[in-house]
Design a protein around this motif. Sequence first.
Motif, short mmCIF file in Angstrom:
data_model
loop_
_atom_site.label_atom_id
_atom_site.label_comp_id
_atom_site.label_asym_id
_atom_site.label_seq_id
_atom_site.Cartn_x
_atom_site.Cartn_y
_atom_site.Cartn_z
N UNK A 508 -10.27 -69.38 41.25
CA UNK A 508 -10.65 -70.67 40.70
C UNK A 508 -9.92 -70.90 39.38
N UNK A 509 -9.51 -72.14 39.19
CA UNK A 509 -8.62 -72.47 38.06
C UNK A 509 -9.20 -72.08 36.71
N UNK A 510 -10.51 -72.13 36.58
CA UNK A 510 -11.08 -71.92 35.26
C UNK A 510 -11.21 -70.44 34.91
N UNK A 511 -11.03 -69.58 35.88
CA UNK A 511 -11.25 -68.16 35.64
C UNK A 511 -9.98 -67.49 35.15
N UNK B 272 -8.31 -76.76 24.98
CA UNK B 272 -8.47 -75.76 26.04
C UNK B 272 -8.04 -76.34 27.39
N UNK B 274 -8.99 -75.88 30.29
CA UNK B 274 -10.05 -76.23 31.24
C UNK B 274 -11.15 -77.06 30.58
N UNK B 276 -12.68 -76.60 27.62
CA UNK B 276 -13.77 -75.85 27.00
C UNK B 276 -13.73 -75.93 25.48
N UNK B 332 -16.61 -72.39 31.68
CA UNK B 332 -16.29 -73.28 32.80
C UNK B 332 -16.51 -72.58 34.12
N UNK B 333 -15.91 -73.12 35.12
CA UNK B 333 -16.02 -72.50 36.42
C UNK B 333 -17.33 -72.82 37.10
N UNK B 334 -17.46 -72.29 38.31
CA UNK B 334 -18.61 -72.63 39.13
C UNK B 334 -19.94 -72.30 38.47
#
Lengths: 794, 426
Positions: A508-511, B272, B274, B276, B332-334
Amino acid sequence: MILRKVLVAAWVLFLTMHAFGQPGTLTGTVNDEQGKTLIGASVTLSTAVSSQITDQKGVFTFTNLAAGSYTLRVTHVGYTEYTENIQFNGQQTELTIQLSSQSNILEGATVVGKSETQQVREQAIRAVVVDTRAVAEQPTTLAELMNRSPGIRIRQSGGLGNAVDVSINGFQGNAVQYFRDGIPLEYLGGGFGINNVPINLLERAEVYKGVVPVSLGGDALGGAVNLVTRKHIGSMLDISYEAASFNTHIANLSAYHHAENGWFAGIDAFYNYSDNDYNANVEVVNENANLEPATVRLFHNGYSHYFVEAYTGMGNAKWTDELRFSIAHYGIDRESQHPALMTSPYGALIMHNKGWIPSLRYRKAIGSFVVDQFVSYSNIDRSRVDTVRGTYNWYGDFTPSTGIGESPRPSLSDINFDNFISRTNVAYTISGSHKLDANVVYNHNRRIGSDPYGLRFAGTDIDILSKEAIYAKTITGISWESKWLNERLVNQLSAKFFRFKTRGINGFMANGTDLDDYTTSENNNWGIGNAMKYTLGDHHLLRASFELTSRLPRENELFGDNDTRAPNFDLEPERSFNLNLGYRYQASQLSAEIGAFYRKTKGMIMLIPVQPPFAQYQNLDSIRGYGVDIDVSYHIGELLQLNANATWQDNRMVDIADGLHKWIEGTRLRNTPYFFANVGAVANVNGVLASNDRLKPYVHWNFIREFYLNHIPRDAEPSGFLGLFGNAKIPVTNIVPNQHLLSAGFNYFLANQPVSLGFEVKNIADSKLYDYYKIQRPGRSFHVKINYHLTKKR
Amino acid sequence: MKKQFLRAATAIVTAAALFTSCTKDDPAPDQDSDTKYVLITLSDRVSGSKAGYISAFDEMPSGTISNATAGSLEGQGMGGWRTYGNHIYKMFRTADYATGIEKINVAKDGTVTAGQFISSKDPAEAAKYFGTGNFVIQDDNLGYYWDAAEPYKIQKFNPATMANTGSMDFEEKVKEMEISEVSFAAIGQKFLAIKNGKLFANLTYAKNTESQIGFFDDFYTDVYIAVIDLASGSWEKRIKIENTGSIAYINENHMYDFDDNGDLYIVTQGTHASGLGGKSKIARIKANEADVDKTWEMNFADFRAEDNGKFVNVFAKNGRLIVTLNTETLAGGPNGNINSADIWEFYSVDIDNPTQYNKIEGVPVGTNPGAAMLASEVDGKVFLRGSSINSGNGYYLYDFATNSAELAFSVNVGGAVSGFHKIEVQ
């Protein structure tokens, strides 16, 4: 090219078989007491002559028969044996034989003399049987047939070939699993499925609502569809061709030969093509940048699909009951006319899917054991191509632009799937009343691919698809079937064990991603179920079943895609408890069945927006539901058969944890019809244009009650009885309105010819029909089908 | 006898007429109010199309109310709205979540309906980018918006008739900084504001070639804004907010506000990749100026030295800014907290002391407001949007004197509050 070769081969085979019709032929027709033809009756003359099985018209034929005396013997399950000595003089002779039904059924015994289809209908685990063989001559699709069955909704996003989703008791999506002859259908890679297989290739479709038999080896939550392929005996050739509106062509070929030494070979093939260019109501932009309604003909909605499966093997040998090797190949090209909603058109985006699937099946009964082993390795290639520089409007006009792709996700993907599946089934008959059945399905799936325009791991130029993703699952089940009280009571107790394991990179892009750090995830779960049938008398039976089961996350839910679906390696199986009750009445003229269900499903896997534009599958909601369906069939003599069924279900959200959304507690499951009904009539008229011809006109009406795409408060639902009348108390924009589908047609069977014709008008009223989120379905369409069926039985 | 019969008959007819004229379903026009308190809620948790409700109330809501009523508008794109006087607009169409500008109509009987919709000139092209429909209104008959189908232009529209009335083309000016490494350039995609006859429009110079082009992917280390003279429709100059990124966003929460004196405060979300945070700030353009005030800025790093968050909204009044700030490091992220956890807390900052953050008591720490404005001014009072997963969902009346708020009304049906506004029905 492949289709042409297949058709040439079929024609040669047809000519060869047609040459069998020589003088010295004894033919006959086998009927029951009502004059209805009996299919599958066994006809023997003497041990020196191969036996015959009556075809779909109840006809048998002995060719090149020497003159002489013979003992004609005709048997059929459920009927008294017929024996007659005949003197054949070498001239062409036609016989008509009537069998009497067995009336001496022992009290308390299971009713005998039933077709396999009927037996499935009456087994302890309830199955709705869609008898495709009975309507094989009609220009209809499997999805349409299933939609006429109680408790089942097939939803198709668009025209021929588009994806379908089966909803069973409100379970849908991945909660429902599909099988072909008991094998999970995934191994065929989409080349053979509900949305594309011609009904001519099927014996029937079994739809399990509630407990799923162990022998299917699936992790379905409460619904499964088993497509049972056509059973062949002797040699046969079956060809059909359908032409329909929207430049639709469906061709089917099935040929089979079974030699006396047990060797057999055959081929099943079909080709589907449609422009799917039906009219749709869309909106176009005017000079003020406002949207105004327009009716346009879809221009990039075509679908082309071929499937060929050739097989050979040995049957009825000392060392095997059946050893069958087959190889299947398919190719699908599908144009994409629009994104998930019909908000804007695409004019070039296309998807390809092709695969090679060899498989091997071995069956052998050894004493009280029956072993059935299936293995297959499939290699599937999928590709999505969106590279055009520009966009189209709804009229098909192209406007160039500099960016690549007409969708938000340009793509030139090439994704390869290796799939291995093994299914082992062992049945052990302990006694006439007790039987054990064990089943193990192991599935291993590997994905790897590339997409020059696809997503990259954050901060790198490394294609997410270039990293291998592996998914493996094992589903083990065992069941014990026992019969009690002089076989009035049949009980089937089953237990299942589910296990899956995955390995991939959480890209996933944010990781922050370590490209060498593969994530492994695994999960085990148990399930248990019991199904019971009690026969009250000759005409009545009761059924009850429950199952506590799991549905494992699918690979796409765990891995995501190379698009906007993020991976989630923490997904857990969905769990569901299902309870089913049923009553069936079966008499010569009237059959009726009522079924009820209760379900509680926890941790449903749902797609959740996580960080725009990404969404991810997560275990979220719980559902509690109950429902009832009624199915009635009535025969008025041989002339007319009336069918009607209705389904009402009440599936609602429960266990909403957070206070902010507590109001959703008790609201209906979104985007799921809660009431639908069917009424149909089929007539059977003999001697219309000739003495032995037959006409079968039919009409079907289908109704779906309006349903909502978003949650609406429970107290705002229509207040009419069971929500069947009136409107919601708030003006709902996102609603799929009441829908009516009326279709009618006829089959005409030529006298003494292996040819039949079918004609059907679908959606006679040209109603607006929708399925997924108001994706429009085709309007009125006309279909013509011609069938040629030739059988030579041994 | 005849008289008695006539009297009785007259009485019966009169009574019948009276009763039938008072049936429950009949609207009572004399009870309809011209004043409506309009509320929008976001009910969707799973589809991403922002399902929800808009309802209109005759009186100021109080206590606990439902936002799904007989006159409500149910549909998609209910994450928030932008208001102009007595008018309400959304950037996502109620029927299908298409991007553009949709006018919301409120009738005197309280029925809310979706009105005319301005679409992208090329919806397919617009679907590739976020931001179509980002708009600002100059007066009753003129507004400006961005359409991804023509990224170098600023479109004009009539907010009354909801028709496109032309465009201003700045391709030449925008391209002056569009070097080869820039994947996408545009004007007005994320920020459009009008002040003193000038239109301020952000200049997008993006790096992304795939999803979210133009968001959290600034090519340059400064944020650039074009200044356009509205009288002549001509490009005036280019100004910049230095050393930050990601001006505003693409939904109804326009992330800027004007103080009573006309000063304009603009949010940047930081650098950031993403979204953040990091280097997130609020910049100012003073009332009579057309350039960024170099002497004033508000930095997230002054709130927390780790600089692990960002501004996501701003409300200006009486020389004070109100913002919500993340209490935890943004993830961020799931499973990240940025959109799904109760981490956003209300603070006020006096403009004269932009490093001093004063926590506002009485409002729950809530979820990311997303497309919702953090405050609404109704009847001369400021109501803060307080929506948390388990600690409250409603509007809270803000007291400037005590820097605290108390619950004005809460909403139990319809989802997370995402807008509150008062109108006089036209």
